[in-house]
Design a protein around this motif. Structure first.
Motif, PDB file in Angstrom:
ATOM      1  N   PHE A 209       0.666  -1.202   0.007  1.00 21.31           N
ATOM      2  CA  PHE A 209      -0.112  -0.119  -0.038  1.00 21.31           C
ATOM      3  C   PHE A 209       0.980   1.186   0.010  1.00 21.31           C
ATOM      4  CE2 PHE A 209       0.503  -0.599   4.504  1.00 21.31           C
ATOM      5  CZ  PHE A 209       0.704   0.537   5.121  1.00 21.31           C
ATOM      6  N   VAL A 210       0.307   2.474  -0.398  1.00 22.12           N
ATOM      7  CA  VAL A 210       1.116   3.665  -0.663  1.00 22.12           C
ATOM      8  C   VAL A 210       0.449   4.550   0.564  1.00 22.12           C
ATOM      9  CG1 VAL A 210       1.183   5.792  -1.859  1.00 22.12           C
ATOM     10  CG2 VAL A 210       1.267   3.565  -2.918  1.00 22.12           C
ATOM     11  N   VAL A 211       1.816   5.060   1.475  1.00 22.50           N
ATOM     12  CA  VAL A 211       1.077   5.974   2.314  1.00 22.50           C
ATOM     13  C   VAL A 211       1.182   7.528   1.885  1.00 22.50           C
ATOM     14  CG1 VAL A 211       2.451   4.507   3.970  1.00 22.50           C
ATOM     15  CG2 VAL A 211       3.794   6.416   2.869  1.00 22.50           C
ATOM     16  N   VAL A 212       0.224   8.360   2.473  1.00 22.52           N
ATOM     17  CA  VAL A 212      -0.191   9.483   1.891  1.00 22.52           C
ATOM     18  C   VAL A 212       0.236  10.563   2.939  1.00 22.52           C
ATOM     19  CG1 VAL A 212      -1.665   8.898   0.187  1.00 22.52           C
ATOM     20  CG2 VAL A 212      -2.582   9.391   2.627  1.00 22.52           C
ATOM     21  N   GLU A 213       0.647  10.174   4.221  1.00 21.14           N
ATOM     22  CA  GLU A 213       0.843  10.939   5.260  1.00 21.14           C
ATOM     23  C   GLU A 213       2.361  11.827   5.076  1.00 21.14           C
ATOM     24  OE1 GLU A 213      -2.570   9.455   5.967  1.00 21.14           O
ATOM     25  OE2 GLU A 213      -0.655   8.120   5.865  1.00 21.14           O
ATOM     26  N   PHE A 227       5.972   2.670   0.994  1.00 21.90           N
ATOM     27  CA  PHE A 227       5.617   3.014  -0.254  1.00 21.90           C
ATOM     28  C   PHE A 227       4.897   4.292  -0.591  1.00 21.90           C
ATOM     29  CE2 PHE A 227       6.116  -1.643  -0.016  1.00 21.90           C
ATOM     30  CZ  PHE A 227       6.292  -2.221  -1.086  1.00 21.90           C
ATOM     31  N   MET A 228       5.494   5.181  -1.504  1.00 18.78           N
ATOM     32  CA  MET A 228       4.877   6.295  -1.800  1.00 18.78           C
ATOM     33  C   MET A 228       4.916   6.363  -3.298  1.00 18.78           C
ATOM     34  SD  MET A 228       6.945   9.131   0.853  1.00 18.78           S
ATOM     35  CE  MET A 228       5.149   9.959   1.166  1.00 18.78           C
ATOM     36  N   ASP A 229       3.877   7.231  -3.746  1.00 18.23           N
ATOM     37  CA  ASP A 229       3.360   7.073  -5.097  1.00 18.23           C
ATOM     38  C   ASP A 229       4.278   7.897  -5.813  1.00 18.23           C
ATOM     39  OD1 ASP A 229       1.536   6.593  -7.252  1.00 18.23           O
ATOM     40  OD2 ASP A 229       0.689   8.666  -7.229  1.00 18.23           O
ATOM     41  N   THR A 230       4.926   8.790  -5.545  1.00 18.64           N
ATOM     42  CA  THR A 230       6.133   9.830  -6.225  1.00 18.64           C
ATOM     43  C   THR A 230       6.863  10.308  -5.291  1.00 18.64           C
ATOM     44  OG1 THR A 230       4.847  11.633  -6.158  1.00 18.64           O
ATOM     45  CG2 THR A 230       4.433  10.073  -8.384  1.00 18.64           C
TER      46      THR A 230
END
Length: 326
Positions: A209-213, A227-230
């Motif tokens: 999963f991608v973290v957004v914090e 994991f981060m999207d960019t």
């Protein structure tokens, strides 16, 4: 010969203290007097690890007494009586768990390809299970003491049924995994990252999963894998600033989109770091000197599978091979 229930309390207590959990529960079932004595004295169990695995058909309870001795019990969920039996047994386990658990794991099984009805049934079972688990953990006078917490479940609200009720002073490692989904998903953690358990833990592992914090919510970990999207110059710069003075940093791993040999990634590293060097394993690594520390540098490296890793390295290992950027 004197029977157990006729022995002095001090003698019976000495016997009970030398029993593992399985033997203790067998003894508890021998007679009412022994059961009452055990329930009143609440001797500590010898359990070191607990695993709970939940699916719509059953709960699998596994616990370990040592590295080589374990016990597994299966409880059917096809009826209220079986459901109640599991919680009765688990409540007894928690009641006698006075020592720190090396590991506590809760897995809500996930399957791809379920139709709407099957997915709905699975979700109801999971929520019912977590509600009961929270009801056992929340009122404890001393929170459950756990060193490593593994939570394999599908969203933040489920995690919050367990994490806040673990002893924040004892937790060292957290692992979060939403299950084997076909695609990497966005997984909000805004409530999780504000818990004392999160702030006190030293190691974090995530997967699928991608973290957004904000990245600052992760930089207190000595070991971290997310994991981060960019990624961007600003993000890597912020990470560098947060990790530069961490004397306990071992490894901060970040999965990203750009290929490890892409010009974009090279530009980011050249912008943020002081110089580059090559080692025997990775073609290129980048570094920044640590102000006030002549013996170490903060290093970042990239590898084939879109992972970049921050770590501390001794300066003498870098010095013979480095190129300083202008």
């Amino acid at each position: 010969m004197t029977s157990l229930n006729k022995m002095p309390d001090i003698v019976l207590s000495a016997i009970i203290e030398n029993l593992d959990y399985r033997s203790l529960m067998i003894l508890r079932k021998t007679c009412h007097d022994i059961r009452n004595f055990i329930d009143d004295s609440i001797p500590a169990s010898s359990i070191t690890e607990i695993q709970l695995n939940v699916n719509p058909e059953q709960v699998v309870l596994e616990f370990m007494y040592s590295e080589s001795v374990s016990q597994e019990k299966l409880y059917s969920l096809c009826g209220q009586e079986a459901f109640d039996l599991f919680w009765k047994d688990f409540e007894i386990i928690l009641k006698h768990q006075k020592l720190i658990l090396k590991s506590f794991s809760v897995t809500l099984e996930y399957r791809n390809g379920l139709n709407k009805l099957e997915a709905s049934v699975r979700e109801r079972v999971n929520l019912r299970f977590l509600s009961q688990l929270k009801a056992l953990l929340e009122p404890r006078r001393r929170p459950l003491q756990v060193e490593k917490l593994d939570l394999i479940m599908g969203d933040q609200e489920k995690i919050m049924c367990v994490l806040p009720y673990i002893d924040a002073d004892k937790i060292n490692e957290i692992m979060i995994y939403p299950g084997p989904k076909r695609e990497t998903v966005v997984f909000p953690l805004d409530k999780v990252v504000e818990t004392e358990q999160w702030k006190n833990a030293k190691k974090l592992a995530t997967s699928n999963f991608v973290v957004v914090e904000p990245i600052e919510k992760f930089t207190h970990f000595d070991n971290c894998r997310i994991f981060m999207d960019t990624i961007s110059v600003e993000m890597i710069q912020k990470l560098k600033e947060n990790l530069l003075f961490s004397k306990t940093l071992k490894s901060f791993e970040l999965n990203h989109r750009p290929h490890y040999q892409s010009p974009e990634l090279t530009h980011i590293f050249r912008t943020v770091f002081d110089g580059s060097f090559q080692d025997d394993v990775y073609e290129d690594c980048w570094f920044s000197r640590i102000p006030g520390d002549n013996e170490h540098a903060l290093v970042i490296r990239s590898c084939y599978y879109s992972w970049i890793t921050f770590s501390r390295r001794e300066w003498f290992m870098i010095k013979p091979n480095y190129e300083r950027f202008n």
